[in-house]
Design an enzyme around this catalytic site. Structure first.
Site, PDB file in Angstrom:
ATOM      1  N   ASP A  26       0.779  -1.190  -0.005  1.00 35.06           N
ATOM      2  CA  ASP A  26       0.024   0.041  -0.091  1.00 35.06           C
ATOM      3  C   ASP A  26       0.854   1.337  -0.051  1.00 35.06           C
ATOM      4  O   ASP A  26       0.478   2.409   0.645  1.00 35.06           O
ATOM      5  CB  ASP A  26      -0.964   0.029   1.186  1.00 35.06           C
ATOM      6  CG  ASP A  26      -1.836  -1.188   1.062  1.00 35.06           C
ATOM      7  OD1 ASP A  26      -2.296  -1.740   0.126  1.00 35.06           O
ATOM      8  OD2 ASP A  26      -2.201  -1.731   2.210  1.00 35.06           O
ATOM      9  N   LYS A  42       1.571   2.155  -5.075  1.00 36.10           N
ATOM     10  CA  LYS A  42       2.121   1.639  -6.404  1.00 36.10           C
ATOM     11  C   LYS A  42       0.936   1.825  -7.641  1.00 36.10           C
ATOM     12  O   LYS A  42       1.643   2.304  -8.638  1.00 36.10           O
ATOM     13  CB  LYS A  42       2.226  -0.079  -6.294  1.00 36.10           C
ATOM     14  CG  LYS A  42       3.303  -0.324  -5.269  1.00 36.10           C
ATOM     15  CD  LYS A  42       3.316  -2.015  -4.954  1.00 36.10           C
ATOM     16  CE  LYS A  42       2.292  -2.475  -4.297  1.00 36.10           C
ATOM     17  NZ  LYS A  42       1.881  -2.125  -2.946  1.00 36.10           N
ATOM     18  N   GLY A  97      -4.702  -4.354  -3.910  1.00 31.93           N
ATOM     19  CA  GLY A  97      -5.720  -3.499  -3.953  1.00 31.93           C
ATOM     20  C   GLY A  97      -5.012  -2.097  -4.254  1.00 31.93           C
ATOM     21  O   GLY A  97      -4.440  -1.407  -3.423  1.00 31.93           O
ATOM     22  N   HIS A  98      -5.044  -1.646  -5.464  1.00 35.58           N
ATOM     23  CA  HIS A  98      -4.407  -0.586  -6.018  1.00 35.58           C
ATOM     24  C   HIS A  98      -5.163   0.625  -6.519  1.00 35.58           C
ATOM     25  O   HIS A  98      -6.024   0.421  -7.379  1.00 35.58           O
ATOM     26  CB  HIS A  98      -3.261  -0.841  -7.213  1.00 35.58           C
ATOM     27  CG  HIS A  98      -2.472  -1.896  -7.044  1.00 35.58           C
ATOM     28  ND1 HIS A  98      -1.357  -2.292  -7.928  1.00 35.58           N
ATOM     29  CD2 HIS A  98      -2.135  -2.557  -5.810  1.00 35.58           C
ATOM     30  CE1 HIS A  98      -0.584  -3.534  -7.175  1.00 35.58           C
ATOM     31  NE2 HIS A  98      -0.908  -3.207  -5.838  1.00 35.58           N
ATOM     32  N   GLN A 151       1.642  -6.503  -3.439  1.00 41.51           N
ATOM     33  CA  GLN A 151       2.319  -6.377  -2.223  1.00 41.51           C
ATOM     34  C   GLN A 151       3.442  -5.978  -2.005  1.00 41.51           C
ATOM     35  O   GLN A 151       3.593  -4.663  -2.712  1.00 41.51           O
ATOM     36  CB  GLN A 151       2.280  -8.305  -1.852  1.00 41.51           C
ATOM     37  CG  GLN A 151       1.123  -8.797  -1.561  1.00 41.51           C
ATOM     38  CD  GLN A 151       0.159  -9.243  -2.940  1.00 41.51           C
ATOM     39  OE1 GLN A 151       0.655  -9.747  -3.792  1.00 41.51           O
ATOM     40  NE2 GLN A 151      -1.123  -8.712  -3.014  1.00 41.51           N
TER      41      GLN A 151
HETATM   42  P1  GDP Z   1      -0.923   0.336  -3.516  1.00 39.80           P
HETATM   43  O1  GDP Z   1      -1.248  -0.988  -3.015  1.00 39.80           O
HETATM   44  O2  GDP Z   1       0.573   0.303  -3.317  1.00 39.80           O
HETATM   45  O3  GDP Z   1      -1.174   0.685  -4.761  1.00 39.80           O
HETATM   46  O4  GDP Z   1      -1.350   1.527  -2.546  1.00 39.80           O
HETATM   47  P2  GDP Z   1      -2.935   1.543  -1.975  1.00 39.80           P
HETATM   48  O5  GDP Z   1      -3.809   2.317  -3.220  1.00 39.80           O
HETATM   49  O6  GDP Z   1      -3.389   0.354  -1.530  1.00 39.80           O
HETATM   50  O7  GDP Z   1      -2.892   2.820  -1.016  1.00 39.80           O
HETATM   51  C1  GDP Z   1      -2.443   4.097  -1.573  1.00 39.80           C
HETATM   52  C2  GDP Z   1      -3.272   5.114  -1.101  1.00 39.80           C
HETATM   53  O8  GDP Z   1      -2.674   6.296  -1.023  1.00 39.80           O
HETATM   54  C3  GDP Z   1      -4.096   5.084  -2.248  1.00 39.80           C
HETATM   55  O9  GDP Z   1      -5.428   5.487  -1.839  1.00 39.80           O
HETATM   56  C4  GDP Z   1      -3.916   6.621  -2.934  1.00 39.80           C
HETATM   57  O10 GDP Z   1      -4.673   6.985  -3.800  1.00 39.80           O
HETATM   58  C5  GDP Z   1      -3.337   7.138  -1.978  1.00 39.80           C
HETATM   59  N1  GDP Z   1      -1.823   8.059  -2.265  1.00 39.80           N
HETATM   60  C6  GDP Z   1      -0.888   7.613  -3.230  1.00 39.80           C
HETATM   61  N2  GDP Z   1       0.084   8.649  -3.421  1.00 39.80           N
HETATM   62  C7  GDP Z   1      -0.472   9.555  -2.335  1.00 39.80           C
HETATM   63  C8  GDP Z   1       0.001  10.818  -1.849  1.00 39.80           C
HETATM   64  O11 GDP Z   1       1.434  11.313  -2.264  1.00 39.80           O
HETATM   65  N3  GDP Z   1      -0.432  11.532  -1.054  1.00 39.80           N
HETATM   66  C9  GDP Z   1      -1.965  11.134  -0.456  1.00 39.80           C
HETATM   67  N4  GDP Z   1      -2.316  11.883   0.285  1.00 39.80           N
HETATM   68  N5  GDP Z   1      -2.270  10.025  -0.962  1.00 39.80           N
HETATM   69  C10 GDP Z   1      -1.653   9.367  -1.755  1.00 39.80           C
HETATM   70  P1  IMO Z   2      -0.993  -4.372  -2.232  1.00 40.37           P
HETATM   71  O1  IMO Z   2      -0.576  -4.754  -3.634  1.00 40.37           O
HETATM   72  C1  IMO Z   2      -0.997  -4.941   2.102  1.00 40.37           C
HETATM   73  C2  IMO Z   2      -0.986  -8.988   3.475  1.00 40.37           C
HETATM   74  C3  IMO Z   2      -2.183  -9.590   4.200  1.00 40.37           C
HETATM   75  C4  IMO Z   2      -1.595 -10.506   5.103  1.00 40.37           C
HETATM   76  C5  IMO Z   2      -0.521 -11.099   4.204  1.00 40.37           C
HETATM   77  C6  IMO Z   2      -0.884 -12.529   3.618  1.00 40.37           C
HETATM   78  O2  IMO Z   2      -2.207  -3.391  -2.172  1.00 40.37           O
HETATM   79  O3  IMO Z   2       0.068  -3.381  -1.378  1.00 40.37           O
HETATM   80  P2  IMO Z   2      -2.554 -13.141   1.631  1.00 40.37           P
HETATM   81  O4  IMO Z   2      -4.052 -12.752   1.393  1.00 40.37           O
HETATM   82  O5  IMO Z   2      -1.729 -12.386   0.506  1.00 40.37           O
HETATM   83  O6  IMO Z   2      -2.237 -14.522   1.996  1.00 40.37           O
HETATM   84  O7  IMO Z   2      -2.125 -12.232   3.063  1.00 40.37           O
HETATM   85  O8  IMO Z   2      -0.422 -10.280   3.274  1.00 40.37           O
HETATM   86  N1  IMO Z   2      -1.198  -8.433   1.938  1.00 40.37           N
HETATM   87  C7  IMO Z   2      -1.174  -6.928   1.893  1.00 40.37           C
HETATM   88  N2  IMO Z   2      -1.049  -5.949   2.671  1.00 40.37           N
HETATM   89  N3  IMO Z   2      -1.236  -4.772   0.706  1.00 40.37           N
HETATM   90  C8  IMO Z   2      -1.259  -5.656   0.005  1.00 40.37           C
HETATM   91  O9  IMO Z   2      -1.324  -5.469  -1.370  1.00 40.37           O
HETATM   92  C9  IMO Z   2      -1.494  -6.902   0.619  1.00 40.37           C
HETATM   93  N4  IMO Z   2      -1.697  -8.067   0.003  1.00 40.37           N
HETATM   94  C10 IMO Z   2      -1.489  -9.251   1.160  1.00 40.37           C
HETATM   95  O10 IMO Z   2      -2.715  -8.353   4.832  1.00 40.37           O
HETATM   96  O11 IMO Z   2      -0.930  -9.769   6.275  1.00 40.37           O
HETATM   97 MG    MG Z   3      -2.961  -1.474  -1.645  1.00 38.14          MG
END
Ligand code: GDP
Ligand code: IMO
Ligand code: MG
Length: 436
Positions: free
Chosen positions: A12, A15, A39-40, A223
């Site tokens: 998270d 990416k 979840g991106h 991840q």
């Molecule tokens: P990912 O799994 O690495 O793609 O990250 P996620 O999407 O799960 O979580 C990142 C969250 O931070 C998302 O809701 C993005 O829209 C948000 N985000 C990304 N870059 C920034 C930033 O520079 N500032 C803020 N406030 N939010 C950001």
């Molecule tokens: P993105 O791509 C954050 C974590 C789960 C758990 C562990 C194993 O959005 O960054 P799983 O269901 O993969 O067997 O769970 O990995 N986990 C993540 N944590 N971001 C993710 O994906 C994750 N995908 C799995 O919370 O601790």
């Molecule tokens: Mg994510």
């Protein structure tokens, strides 16, 4: 040019936002591991997209997207996402979305086994996303998995489901759950496999042709490094290899064809699920954690679980930089720290009274370690949406420089908000070259 994008922490990091930013400079955007545990989130104007299985490049209509052989694909989740994207105005056709014939399937019994496996672990549970990811990779390594290619042959699909479910139902019964019916699963999976057929592709050949045509490819890790089954905080990890080496195995692209690796690093750390987290803000810092969680919207985009929050861990991130060979770093979420008076950065660990500067293997150590912090002054002014590094507050620039030095890698991009244009690309960085 082939660039890999990798989360440097526990996921998270942002990416999705960075892939979306780069995607229109690339012809192909691909995932190579994981499944719909990812979840991106991507924001474009007033539209919000959450990509789980599909590469974030799917939003760009000129981009071809690939789900690589290293992935585990739940066909129900796949079509839910395809339908969701279509309803949001994105055109998805087999022309621009390819699914590897060698990727493995997640079936309903994998999901049931994810539940029983967590139940069996009790207090030691991993805190998985309960999507069936681990059990599907177990079947793959156990050589009883069902690949996309197998699912396209009804007799093979039926036989595999019957055989595997006979075993799975024994475990399911031990946990007092309803056994699953193989005829129902077969019916559902075979219908979905038929729907999947036009998307199925020999992706390594597709990449070889793309390489011959000089196409630009972006490999989107899901991840992150510290969730890697080999290099992460085992056993509190996912079941795949998000790290750079995994990009080659999970796509069928030779390692020496990869031209660069970009690390995505957040200005602080979070973790969802269980497992060691040395810089976690505990009770005495609960107010700070709550503030970050609120300002950074730190709730899982898949499971909606509140993310655990912590200070930036330079030891862990340096470890990630070494493992993946980051050429550049995209630093996200600087704006989330705007109101903080003081920022702590973990620069070393103390284990049994001894200073340690490397990331240890034993998860038990990580629970017992005491982080050694350096304190930096906050900037307490607004950086949201800033697009010019010269206009960043001095203390924010000092923080960015401190992180870059402590990781030992350039920071080529600073993200100041979730939107595409809330971004600074640093001049003369390696990263700047990838934007050309
Ligand atoms: P990912 O799994 O690495 O793609 O990250 P996620 O999407 O799960 O979580 C990142 C969250 O931070 C998302 O809701 C993005 O829209 C948000 N985000 C990304 N870059 C920034 C930033 O520079 N500032 C803020 N406030 N939010 C950001
Ligand atoms: P993105 O791509 C954050 C974590 C789960 C758990 C562990 C194993 O959005 O960054 P799983 O269901 O993969 O067997 O769970 O990995 N986990 C993540 N944590 N971001 C993710 O994906 C994750 N995908 C799995 O919370 O601790
Ligand atoms: Mg994510």
């Amino acid at each position: 040019m082939i660039i890999v994008i990798i989360g440097a922490q526990w996921g998270d990091e942002g990416k999705g936002k960075v892939v979306d930013l780069l995607a229109d400079r690339f012809d192909i955007v691909s995932r190579y591991q994981g499944g719909h545990n990812a979840g991106h989130s991507v924001y474009v104007g007033d539209k919000a997209f959450v990509l789980r299985l599909l590469p974030s490049g799917i939003i760009h209509e000129g981009t071809t997207c690939v789900l690589g052989n290293g992935m585990v694909i739940d066909p129900r989740a796949f079509f839910e996402e395809v339908d969701q994207m279509t309803s949001q105005g994105i055109s998805i056709t087999p022309d621009r979305l390819k699914v590897s014939s060698r990727a493995h399937l997640i079936t309903p019994y994998h999901q049931a086994l994810d539940h029983t496996s967590e139940e069996r672990l009790g207090n030691e549970k991993i805190g998985t996303t309960l999507r069936g990811i681990g059990p599907a990779y177990e079947d793959k390594a156990g050589r009883r998995g069902i690949r996309v290619a197998d699912a396209l042959v009804p007799e093979v699909l039926k036989a595999r489901i019957e055989r595997n479910l006979a075993e799975a139902n024994k475990v399911i019964a031990v946990f007092g759950r309803e056994p699953l019916r193989s005829d129902e699963i077969f019916e559902q999976m075979s219908a979905l496999a038929e729907r999947l057929r036009p998307f199925v592709c020999e992706t390594s050949k597709f990449y070889a042709d793309a390489k011959a045509d000089n196409k630009k490819i972006l490999l989107e890790g899901a991840q992150a490094t510290l969730l890697d089954v080999d290099h992460g905080t085992y056993p509190f990890v996912t079941s795949s290899n998000p790290t750079a080496g995994g990009a080659s195995v999970g796509s069928g692209i030779p390692p020496h064809h990869i031209s660069g690796v970009l690390g995505i690093v957040r200005t602080y750390a979070t973790r969802v699920g269980e497992g060691p987290f040395p810089t976690e803000m505990l009770e005495e810092e609960e107010d700070i954690a709550n503030l970050i969680r609120e300002r950074g919207n730190e709730f899982g985009s898949v499971t909606k679980r509140p993310r655990r929050c912590g200070w930036f861990d330079a030891v862990a991130t340096r470890y990630a930089a070494d493992l993946n060979g980051f050429d550049s770093i995209a630093l996200t979420k600087i704006d989330v720290l705007d109101t903080m008076a003081e920022l702590k950065v973990c620069v070393g660990y103390k284990i049994d009274g001894e200073r340690v500067d490397t990331f240890p293997a034993v998860s038990q150590d990580l629970r017992q370690i005491e982080p050694i912090y350096e304190s930096l002054e906050g900037w307490q002014s607004d950086t949201v949406g800033c697009t010019d590094i010269e206009k960043m507050p001095t203390n924010a620039r000092k923080y960015i420089d401190f992180l870059s030095e402590s990781i030992g890698v350039e920071i080529g991009l600073v993200s100041t908000g979730p939107e595409r244009d809330q971004t600074i690309i640093l001049k003369d960085s390696v990263m700047e070259g990838w934007f050309q």
